[in-house]
Motif scaffolding. Structure first.
Motif, short mmCIF file in Angstrom:
data_model
loop_
_atom_site.label_atom_id
_atom_site.label_comp_id
_atom_site.label_asym_id
_atom_site.label_seq_id
_atom_site.Cartn_x
_atom_site.Cartn_y
_atom_site.Cartn_z
N ILE A 1 3.15 -4.96 -19.30
CA ILE A 1 2.58 -4.22 -18.17
C ILE A 1 3.23 -2.85 -18.05
CG2 ILE A 1 2.34 -4.18 -15.66
CD1 ILE A 1 2.15 -7.24 -15.74
N ALA A 2 4.55 -2.82 -18.20
CA ALA A 2 5.28 -1.55 -18.11
C ALA A 2 4.81 -0.57 -19.18
CB ALA A 2 6.78 -1.79 -18.24
N GLY A 3 4.61 -1.08 -20.40
CA GLY A 3 4.14 -0.23 -21.49
C GLY A 3 2.74 0.30 -21.24
N ARG A 4 1.87 -0.56 -20.70
CA ARG A 4 0.48 -0.16 -20.45
C ARG A 4 0.37 0.88 -19.35
NH1 ARG A 4 -3.52 1.66 -19.20
NH2 ARG A 4 -5.66 0.85 -19.26
N LEU A 5 1.18 0.74 -18.29
CA LEU A 5 1.10 1.65 -17.15
C LEU A 5 2.06 2.83 -17.25
CD1 LEU A 5 0.76 -0.90 -14.19
CD2 LEU A 5 -1.05 0.26 -15.46
N GLY A 6 2.92 2.82 -18.27
CA GLY A 6 3.87 3.90 -18.41
C GLY A 6 4.91 3.93 -17.32
N LEU A 7 5.37 2.74 -16.91
CA LEU A 7 6.36 2.62 -15.83
C LEU A 7 7.65 2.01 -16.36
CD1 LEU A 7 4.03 1.13 -13.06
CD2 LEU A 7 4.92 3.47 -13.13
N TYR B 1 0.81 -1.22 0.00
CA TYR B 1 0.00 0.00 0.00
C TYR B 1 0.85 1.28 0.00
CZ TYR B 1 -4.03 -2.95 0.83
OH TYR B 1 -5.01 -3.91 0.70
N SER B 2 2.15 1.13 -0.24
CA SER B 2 3.03 2.30 -0.25
C SER B 2 2.89 3.12 -1.52
CB SER B 2 4.50 1.88 -0.07
OG SER B 2 4.94 1.13 -1.19
N ASN B 3 2.46 2.47 -2.63
CA ASN B 3 2.32 3.18 -3.89
C ASN B 3 1.26 2.51 -4.75
OD1 ASN B 3 2.96 4.62 -6.44
ND2 ASN B 3 4.79 5.23 -5.31
N TRP B 4 0.62 3.29 -5.61
CA TRP B 4 -0.48 2.77 -6.42
C TRP B 4 -0.06 1.65 -7.37
CZ3 TRP B 4 -0.48 2.61 -11.72
CH2 TRP B 4 0.51 3.35 -12.37
N TYR B 5 1.22 1.67 -7.79
CA TYR B 5 1.60 0.74 -8.85
C TYR B 5 1.67 -0.72 -8.37
CZ TYR B 5 6.27 2.27 -7.14
OH TYR B 5 7.35 2.62 -6.38
N TYR B 6 1.71 -0.98 -7.07
CA TYR B 6 1.67 -2.37 -6.62
C TYR B 6 0.32 -3.01 -6.97
CZ TYR B 6 6.11 -2.03 -4.17
OH TYR B 6 7.46 -1.90 -3.89
N SER B 7 -0.77 -2.36 -6.60
CA SER B 7 -2.08 -2.89 -6.97
C SER B 7 -2.32 -2.70 -8.46
CB SER B 7 -3.19 -2.22 -6.15
OG SER B 7 -3.12 -0.81 -6.26
N GLY B 8 -1.76 -1.62 -9.06
CA GLY B 8 -1.93 -1.39 -10.50
C GLY B 8 -1.32 -2.51 -11.32
N ILE C 1 10.61 -0.57 -16.93
CA ILE C 1 10.62 -2.04 -16.87
C ILE C 1 11.26 -2.52 -15.57
CG2 ILE C 1 11.60 -4.13 -17.92
CD1 ILE C 1 11.24 -2.86 -20.63
N SER C 2 12.34 -1.88 -15.15
CA SER C 2 13.05 -2.30 -13.94
C SER C 2 12.14 -2.20 -12.71
CB SER C 2 14.32 -1.48 -13.73
OG SER C 2 14.01 -0.09 -13.70
N LEU C 3 11.30 -1.16 -12.67
CA LEU C 3 10.38 -0.99 -11.54
C LEU C 3 9.31 -2.07 -11.56
CD1 LEU C 3 9.16 0.53 -9.14
CD2 LEU C 3 8.00 2.04 -10.77
N VAL C 4 8.72 -2.32 -12.73
CA VAL C 4 7.68 -3.34 -12.85
C VAL C 4 8.24 -4.72 -12.51
CG1 VAL C 4 6.07 -4.49 -14.43
CG2 VAL C 4 6.36 -2.01 -14.53
N LYS C 5 9.47 -4.95 -12.92
CA LYS C 5 10.13 -6.22 -12.60
C LYS C 5 10.20 -6.41 -11.08
CE LYS C 5 13.19 -9.64 -13.66
NZ LYS C 5 13.22 -10.62 -14.72
N LYS C 6 10.62 -5.37 -10.38
CA LYS C 6 10.72 -5.42 -8.92
C LYS C 6 9.35 -5.65 -8.29
CE LYS C 6 11.77 -2.36 -5.02
NZ LYS C 6 12.20 -0.99 -4.63
N VAL C 7 8.32 -4.97 -8.79
CA VAL C 7 6.97 -5.12 -8.25
C VAL C 7 6.45 -6.53 -8.50
CG1 VAL C 7 4.58 -4.35 -8.47
CG2 VAL C 7 6.42 -2.67 -8.45
N VAL C 8 6.66 -7.05 -9.70
CA VAL C 8 6.20 -8.41 -10.04
C VAL C 8 6.86 -9.44 -9.13
CG1 VAL C 8 6.30 -10.22 -11.80
CG2 VAL C 8 5.50 -7.93 -12.41
N GLU C 9 8.15 -9.28 -8.88
CA GLU C 9 8.85 -10.21 -7.99
C GLU C 9 8.23 -10.19 -6.59
OE1 GLU C 9 12.91 -9.03 -8.18
OE2 GLU C 9 13.33 -10.22 -9.98
N PHE C 10 7.89 -8.99 -6.12
CA PHE C 10 7.23 -8.86 -4.81
C PHE C 10 5.87 -9.55 -4.82
CE2 PHE C 10 4.01 -6.55 -2.38
CZ PHE C 10 4.52 -6.62 -1.10
N LEU C 11 5.09 -9.34 -5.88
CA LEU C 11 3.76 -9.93 -5.98
C LEU C 11 3.83 -11.45 -6.07
CD1 LEU C 11 2.15 -7.39 -8.48
CD2 LEU C 11 1.79 -7.50 -6.01
N LEU C 12 4.80 -11.97 -6.83
CA LEU C 12 4.99 -13.41 -6.94
C LEU C 12 5.40 -14.00 -5.59
CD1 LEU C 12 6.91 -13.66 -10.34
CD2 LEU C 12 4.56 -14.39 -9.92
#
Length: 264
Positions: free
Chosen positions: A144-150, A121-128, A152-163
């Motif tokens: 996902i990175a292209g769709r959200l405009g984020l 819940y620290s940032n919107w992009y985790y749930s996004g 790739i390195s950030l999305v990679k980190k978030v995906v690893e957390f979610l997994l």
């Protein structure tokens, strides 16, 4: 899984759409070298230097552990001394061990700890990112990175957390939303942060609103006190109806519902 960083990169290029046409050119531009130089590296005997290797990891969106592993592969390949090569071989084995230990530990994480909730819940992009992964067309980090405009390195980190926390699952190299449902209660100290994250996202969206399918409404009223709870009840019913429809629909796009209704 790789022992050769050149094979790693060439396999990645081949896995991209259109067999990776144009990817080396994009990579070269990011690294700051001519594409001929990259061609000589990946199709010949030349090696990446460490600066180029680091920039390559950025371009590929590698995690910290993957970056360490890639750099170790490059340094072993560059090493001219036999003992130095052995040093980096041991380093590669050590990093592989860390990777395996990480996978074992992550499989045991089944409940969200307070620390995990605080990160989510620290940032919107985790749930996004999690919601985006429910769309079959957004089944990998790049999409996902292209769709959200984020990045790739950030999305990679978030995906690893979610997994790691079973909020997403990975099968056949594709990421999708996990079966776990998340809700932050009104008594949670994180609820205000959750509201703020998405309202800030809404403020950004106001700059480019599509009036044909989006709505931002601000309506200050002067009204009777008895009407306050009545309208609140009506809004709750609307939320329930919207949620019921959303659950039954296919995941094709992302949207956010923010309703602000309060007495001033």
């Amino acid at each position: 899984e790789y022992d050769d960083y050149k094979r790693l990169v060439t396999d990645w290029v081949a896995s991209m759409p259109k067999k990776g046409r144009g990817q080396l050119t994009k990579m070269a531009a990011h690294i700051g070298v001519h594409n001929v130089v990259l061609s000589q590296i990946y199709r010949g005997d030349k090696e990446l230097n460490l600066d180029q290797a680091w920039s390559t990891c950025e371009f590929l969106g590698f995690s910290e552990l993957e970056t360490d592993f890639f750099l170790a592969l490059v340094q072993r390949s560059r090493a001219g001394n036999f003992r130095l090569k052995n040093h980096f071989t041991d380093k590669i084995k050590e990093l592989r061990g860390k990777s395996l230990d990480l996978k074992k530990r992550l499989k045991q994480d089944k409940e969200l700890t307070e620390e995990t909730r605080a990160i989510f819940y620290s940032n919107w992009y985790y749930s996004g990112v999690r919601l985006a992964s429910d769309n079959p067309e957004l089944a990998n980090v790049e999409a996902i990175a292209g769709r959200l405009g984020l990045p790739i390195s950030l999305v990679k980190k978030v995906v690893e957390f979610l997994l790691a926390n079973q909020l997403c699952v990975k099968q056949d190299n594709q990421v999708s939303m996990g079966p776990a449902r998340i809700h932050v209660g009104v008594d949670s100290p994180l609820v205000s942060r959750h509201h703020t994250n998405w309202r800030m996202k809404g403020l950004q969206k106001m700059e480019k609103v599509d009036h044909s399918k989006e709505l931002f409404f601000t309506g200050p009223y002067s009204l009777s006190k008895s009407l306050l709870p009545k309208i609140r009840k009506q809004l709750v019913q609307v939320v329930d109806e919207c949620t019921d429809q959303v659950v039954k629909s296919d995941s094709e796009t992302l949207a956010c519902l923010n309703i602000d209704w309060f007495e001033v």
